[in-house]
Every structure is written in structure tokens, then in C-alpha cells.
Motif scaffolding. Structure first.
Motif, PDB file in Angstrom:
ATOM      1  N   MET A   1      12.672  -3.876 -25.858  1.00 43.11           N
ATOM      2  CA  MET A   1      12.213  -4.419 -24.455  1.00 43.11           C
ATOM      3  C   MET A   1      11.691  -5.523 -24.948  1.00 43.11           C
ATOM      4  N   SER A   2      11.990  -6.630 -24.071  1.00 39.76           N
ATOM      5  CA  SER A   2      11.290  -7.883 -24.328  1.00 39.76           C
ATOM      6  C   SER A   2      10.288  -7.919 -23.817  1.00 39.76           C
ATOM      7  N   ARG A   3       9.501  -9.034 -24.274  1.00 35.39           N
ATOM      8  CA  ARG A   3       8.130  -9.370 -23.960  1.00 35.39           C
ATOM      9  C   ARG A   3       7.898  -9.599 -22.420  1.00 35.39           C
ATOM     10  N   THR A   4       8.815 -10.220 -21.811  1.00 39.06           N
ATOM     11  CA  THR A   4       8.591 -10.545 -20.305  1.00 39.06           C
ATOM     12  C   THR A   4       8.776  -9.227 -19.512  1.00 39.06           C
ATOM     13  N   LEU A   5       9.676  -8.293 -20.088  1.00 31.57           N
ATOM     14  CA  LEU A   5       9.847  -7.084 -19.281  1.00 31.57           C
ATOM     15  C   LEU A   5       8.391  -6.223 -19.559  1.00 31.57           C
ATOM     16  N   LYS A   6       7.966  -6.196 -20.569  1.00 36.46           N
ATOM     17  CA  LYS A   6       6.628  -5.284 -21.012  1.00 36.46           C
ATOM     18  C   LYS A   6       5.670  -5.984 -20.031  1.00 36.46           C
ATOM     19  N   LEU A   7       5.489  -7.228 -19.747  1.00 36.72           N
ATOM     20  CA  LEU A   7       4.399  -7.612 -18.582  1.00 36.72           C
ATOM     21  C   LEU A   7       4.608  -7.545 -17.447  1.00 36.72           C
ATOM     22  N   LEU A   8       6.107  -7.600 -16.976  1.00 34.06           N
ATOM     23  CA  LEU A   8       6.418  -7.660 -15.492  1.00 34.06           C
ATOM     24  C   LEU A   8       6.362  -6.213 -15.025  1.00 34.06           C
ATOM     25  N   LEU A   9       6.733  -5.390 -15.707  1.00 36.15           N
ATOM     26  CA  LEU A   9       6.554  -3.920 -15.289  1.00 36.15           C
ATOM     27  C   LEU A   9       5.418  -3.356 -14.957  1.00 36.15           C
ATOM     28  N   PRO A  10       4.291  -3.154 -15.770  1.00 37.59           N
ATOM     29  CA  PRO A  10       2.892  -3.063 -15.130  1.00 37.59           C
ATOM     30  C   PRO A  10       2.513  -3.732 -14.033  1.00 37.59           C
ATOM     31  N   ILE A  11       2.748  -5.108 -13.788  1.00 34.76           N
ATOM     32  CA  ILE A  11       2.400  -5.751 -12.768  1.00 34.76           C
ATOM     33  C   ILE A  11       3.030  -5.414 -11.458  1.00 34.76           C
ATOM     34  N   ALA A  12       4.250  -5.013 -11.503  1.00 32.51           N
ATOM     35  CA  ALA A  12       5.079  -4.716 -10.488  1.00 32.51           C
ATOM     36  C   ALA A  12       4.564  -3.308  -9.995  1.00 32.51           C
ATOM     37  N   VAL A  13       4.361  -2.337 -11.038  1.00 32.03           N
ATOM     38  CA  VAL A  13       3.734  -0.919 -10.406  1.00 32.03           C
ATOM     39  C   VAL A  13       2.309  -1.145  -9.993  1.00 32.03           C
ATOM     40  N   VAL A  14       1.453  -2.096 -10.528  1.00 37.24           N
ATOM     41  CA  VAL A  14       0.160  -2.111 -10.011  1.00 37.24           C
ATOM     42  C   VAL A  14       0.263  -2.776  -8.521  1.00 37.24           C
ATOM     43  N   LEU A  15       1.212  -3.750  -8.465  1.00 38.06           N
ATOM     44  CA  LEU A  15       1.514  -4.233  -7.184  1.00 38.06           C
ATOM     45  C   LEU A  15       1.760  -3.486  -5.984  1.00 38.06           C
ATOM     46  N   ILE A  16       2.814  -2.419  -6.393  1.00 43.03           N
ATOM     47  CA  ILE A  16       3.473  -1.478  -5.457  1.00 43.03           C
ATOM     48  C   ILE A  16       2.321  -0.453  -5.010  1.00 43.03           C
ATOM     49  N   VAL A  17       1.564  -0.115  -5.978  1.00 43.49           N
ATOM     50  CA  VAL A  17       0.520   0.790  -5.765  1.00 43.49           C
ATOM     51  C   VAL A  17      -0.563   0.058  -4.942  1.00 43.49           C
ATOM     52  N   GLY A  18      -0.903  -1.015  -5.202  1.00 45.15           N
ATOM     53  CA  GLY A  18      -1.838  -1.549  -4.432  1.00 45.15           C
ATOM     54  C   GLY A  18      -1.605  -1.985  -2.914  1.00 45.15           C
ATOM     55  N   VAL A  19       0.067  -2.210  -2.680  1.00 48.37           N
ATOM     56  CA  VAL A  19       0.161  -2.434  -1.388  1.00 48.37           C
ATOM     57  C   VAL A  19       0.265  -0.965  -0.629  1.00 48.37           C
ATOM     58  N   TYR A  20       0.527  -0.058  -1.327  1.00 47.65           N
ATOM     59  CA  TYR A  20       0.765   1.093  -0.703  1.00 47.65           C
ATOM     60  C   TYR A  20      -0.729   1.660  -0.134  1.00 47.65           C
ATOM     61  N   LEU A  21      -1.823   1.421  -1.164  1.00 55.02           N
ATOM     62  CA  LEU A  21      -3.193   1.923  -0.867  1.00 55.02           C
ATOM     63  C   LEU A  21      -3.722   1.132   0.295  1.00 55.02           C
ATOM     64  N   ALA A  22      -3.338  -0.305   0.318  1.00 56.66           N
ATOM     65  CA  ALA A  22      -4.022  -1.057   1.606  1.00 56.66           C
ATOM     66  C   ALA A  22      -3.351  -0.852   2.801  1.00 56.66           C
ATOM     67  N   GLY A  23      -2.233  -0.318   2.738  1.00 55.98           N
ATOM     68  CA  GLY A  23      -1.522   0.078   4.006  1.00 55.98           C
ATOM     69  C   GLY A  23      -1.876   1.244   4.547  1.00 55.98           C
ATOM     70  N   SER A  24      -2.351   2.288   3.591  1.00 51.04           N
ATOM     71  CA  SER A  24      -2.665   3.590   3.908  1.00 51.04           C
ATOM     72  C   SER A  24      -4.218   3.289   4.574  1.00 51.04           C
ATOM     73  N   PHE A  25      -5.114   2.660   3.808  1.00 52.32           N
ATOM     74  CA  PHE A  25      -6.377   2.412   4.381  1.00 52.32           C
ATOM     75  C   PHE A  25      -6.261   1.448   5.761  1.00 52.32           C
ATOM     76  N   ALA A  26      -5.270   0.518   5.861  1.00 49.62           N
ATOM     77  CA  ALA A  26      -5.306  -0.208   7.094  1.00 49.62           C
ATOM     78  C   ALA A  26      -4.995   0.542   8.178  1.00 49.62           C
ATOM     79  N   GLY A  27      -4.044   1.427   7.842  1.00 42.19           N
ATOM     80  CA  GLY A  27      -3.398   2.476   8.944  1.00 42.19           C
ATOM     81  C   GLY A  27      -4.457   3.447   9.452  1.00 42.19           C
ATOM     82  N   ALA A  28      -5.166   3.918   8.497  1.00 40.26           N
ATOM     83  CA  ALA A  28      -6.073   5.020   8.964  1.00 40.26           C
ATOM     84  C   ALA A  28      -7.085   4.434   9.832  1.00 40.26           C
ATOM     85  N   SER A  29      -7.677   3.385   9.776  1.00 40.07           N
ATOM     86  CA  SER A  29      -8.627   2.741  10.516  1.00 40.07           C
ATOM     87  C   SER A  29      -8.228   2.740  12.041  1.00 40.07           C
ATOM     88  N   GLU A  30      -7.169   2.167  12.162  1.00 38.42           N
ATOM     89  CA  GLU A  30      -6.662   1.959  13.465  1.00 38.42           C
ATOM     90  C   GLU A  30      -6.344   3.153  14.266  1.00 38.42           C
TER      91      GLU A  30
END
Length: 87
Positions: free
Chosen positions: A1-30
Motif C-alpha cells: 500500500m502506498s503511503r498516501t493510501l495509508k493516510l487517506l483511508l483512516p481519514i475517510a473512515v473517521v470523516l464518514i463516522v463523524g458525519v453519521y454521528l453528527a446527522g444522528s445527533f442533529a436529527g434526534a434533537s428535532e
């Protein structure tokens, strides 16, 4: 695996999980329901004005008959198929 892929893959996973959690919290309060009115039970002040409770017995037409159970002989030994003679 290239160094760029090793760096971008965890960032993408954290970003997706963060967006999911933010949407869940925002939707629950409404979706909070509005507060409900408290339930007020009527007090037991509907007795006669004399202040004495009624001691009438129920009329004979409103009485429920009492039925006591009796044992039932549910012995069906005559219908058993395992008592056949295999001669």
C-alpha cells in the motif's frame, strides 16, 4: 500500500463516522415531542352532601352468581391405541 493510501483511508473512515454521528445527533434533537398536559384525576368528593358514604348493597339483578369449579374425570384410557393385541 502506498503511503498516501495509508493516510487517506483512516481519514475517510473517521470523516464518514463523524458525519453519521453528527446527522444522528442533529436529527434526534428535532423530533422532541411537545410537553403534554398533566393528567388530573377527579377527586372522590362526589359523595352525597350529608358526608356519609353510601352503604347500599347491590340489587339482586346486578349480583354475579358464584360458580365453584368441580373436578372433571378426563380419563380417556379406552381410546388408547397402545393397548392393542398384536397376535
Amino acid at each position: 500500500m502506498s503511503r498516501t493510501l495509508k493516510l487517506l483511508l483512516p481519514i475517510a473512515v473517521v470523516l464518514i463516522v463523524g458525519v453519521y454521528l453528527a446527522g444522528s445527533f442533529a436529527g434526534a434533537s428535532e423530533n422532541d415531542p411537545p410537553p403534554r398536559e398533566p393528567v388530573v384525576l377527579p377527586s372522590d368528593t362526589t359523595s352525597p352532601s350529608t358526608g356519609t358514604p353510601s352503604t347500599r348493597s347491590p340489587s339482586p339483578s346486578t349480583r354475579v352468581p358464584v360458580v365453584s369449579p368441580s373436578p372433571v374425570d378426563d380419563d380417556d384410557d379406552d381410546d388408547d391405541d397402545d393397548d392393542r393385541d398384536d397376535d
